[in-house]
Design a protein around this motif. Structure first.
Motif, short mmCIF file in Angstrom:
data_model
loop_
_atom_site.label_atom_id
_atom_site.label_comp_id
_atom_site.label_asym_id
_atom_site.label_seq_id
_atom_site.Cartn_x
_atom_site.Cartn_y
_atom_site.Cartn_z
N LEU A 148 37.72 35.50 -19.84
CA LEU A 148 38.23 37.12 -19.72
C LEU A 148 37.37 37.93 -19.06
O LEU A 148 37.88 38.70 -18.48
N LEU A 149 35.88 38.01 -19.05
CA LEU A 149 35.03 38.53 -18.41
C LEU A 149 34.90 38.13 -16.99
O LEU A 149 35.04 39.15 -16.06
N PHE A 150 34.68 37.14 -16.60
CA PHE A 150 34.27 36.87 -15.35
C PHE A 150 35.19 35.97 -14.07
O PHE A 150 35.06 35.94 -13.01
N GLU A 151 36.22 35.85 -14.72
CA GLU A 151 37.35 35.22 -13.86
C GLU A 151 38.69 35.95 -13.89
O GLU A 151 39.17 36.44 -12.83
N ASP A 152 39.05 36.52 -15.12
CA ASP A 152 40.48 37.14 -15.15
C ASP A 152 40.10 38.68 -15.13
O ASP A 152 41.04 39.61 -14.67
N PHE A 153 38.93 39.07 -15.44
CA PHE A 153 38.59 40.44 -15.48
C PHE A 153 39.42 41.43 -16.29
O PHE A 153 39.76 42.43 -15.87
N LYS A 154 39.76 40.85 -17.50
CA LYS A 154 40.71 41.59 -18.53
C LYS A 154 39.59 42.47 -19.49
O LYS A 154 40.33 43.34 -19.93
N GLU A 181 33.53 26.03 -28.82
CA GLU A 181 33.65 25.91 -27.52
C GLU A 181 34.89 26.67 -26.67
O GLU A 181 34.62 27.37 -25.73
N GLU A 182 35.91 26.70 -27.47
CA GLU A 182 37.06 27.42 -26.99
C GLU A 182 36.83 28.86 -26.88
O GLU A 182 37.34 29.56 -25.89
N PHE A 183 36.17 29.39 -27.89
CA PHE A 183 36.03 30.81 -27.92
C PHE A 183 35.26 31.34 -27.04
O PHE A 183 35.24 32.48 -26.17
N ALA A 184 33.96 30.49 -26.69
CA ALA A 184 33.00 30.90 -25.68
C ALA A 184 33.63 30.58 -24.47
O ALA A 184 33.50 31.81 -23.50
N LYS A 185 34.69 29.56 -23.84
CA LYS A 185 35.13 29.63 -22.67
C LYS A 185 36.21 30.68 -22.43
O LYS A 185 36.46 31.24 -21.31
N ALA A 186 36.96 31.18 -23.63
CA ALA A 186 37.81 32.46 -23.46
C ALA A 186 37.29 33.54 -23.26
O ALA A 186 37.61 34.22 -22.24
N ILE A 235 24.69 35.32 -19.41
CA ILE A 235 25.24 36.38 -18.23
C ILE A 235 24.77 35.15 -17.12
O ILE A 235 23.99 34.79 -16.89
N PRO A 236 26.16 35.33 -16.31
CA PRO A 236 26.07 34.43 -15.03
C PRO A 236 24.84 34.73 -14.12
O PRO A 236 24.58 35.80 -14.01
N ASP A 237 24.17 33.57 -13.48
CA ASP A 237 23.24 33.85 -12.78
C ASP A 237 21.71 34.42 -13.46
O ASP A 237 20.84 34.54 -12.86
N HIS A 238 21.89 34.43 -14.79
CA HIS A 238 20.81 34.96 -15.59
C HIS A 238 20.89 33.99 -16.86
O HIS A 238 21.12 34.68 -17.87
#
Length: 126
Positions: free
Chosen positions: A67-73, A58-63, A44-47
């Protein structure tokens, strides 16, 4: 590859009526020939002591993070540990019931993922 993984995740979530576990998502990606397992985990960001999932490429984690915290999809939905127990794969950490822990103990926040159907055209007025 990350963009392809993101498209596959959205395509899979789009055809699901309910939220999906990381295990269901991994199984779908494997069926598509995508390597999604590895040594990465997401938090969780900031946690940084609260983990959402582990054993990812790595690619799955970044995706997922994009999707969660940048694209908000997609959005995370708090889930019971039992969902993962029934599917046969869990994170071996104490459960994070909330995000307000003030200790340094690593915890697992079991979540499922759901696609956001957010129409931004309704937010702008003229």
């Amino acid at each position: 590859m990350k963009q392809y993984i993101k498209k596959e995740i959205i395509k899979f979530l789009n055809k699901m009526e309910s939220s999906v576990s990381f295990i269901q998502l991994e199984n779908h990606l494997k069926q598509q020939g995508i390597v999604c397992q590895g040594e990465y985990s997401i938090h969780i960001p900031d946690h940084p002591t609260i983990m959402m999932w582990q054993g990812m490429s790595e690619e799955f984690a970044k995706a997922i993070l994009e999707l969660l915290f940048e694209d908000f999809k997609i959005m995370p939905i708090h889930a019971s540990k039992a969902i993962y127990a029934l599917e046969g794969k869990e994170v071996n950490l104490p459960i994070a019931e909330h995000l307000h822990y003030e200790d340094e103990i690593k915890r697992w926040a079991p979540i499922t993922l759901k696609q956001l159907n957010f129409n931004t055209s309704n937010l702008v007025s003229t």
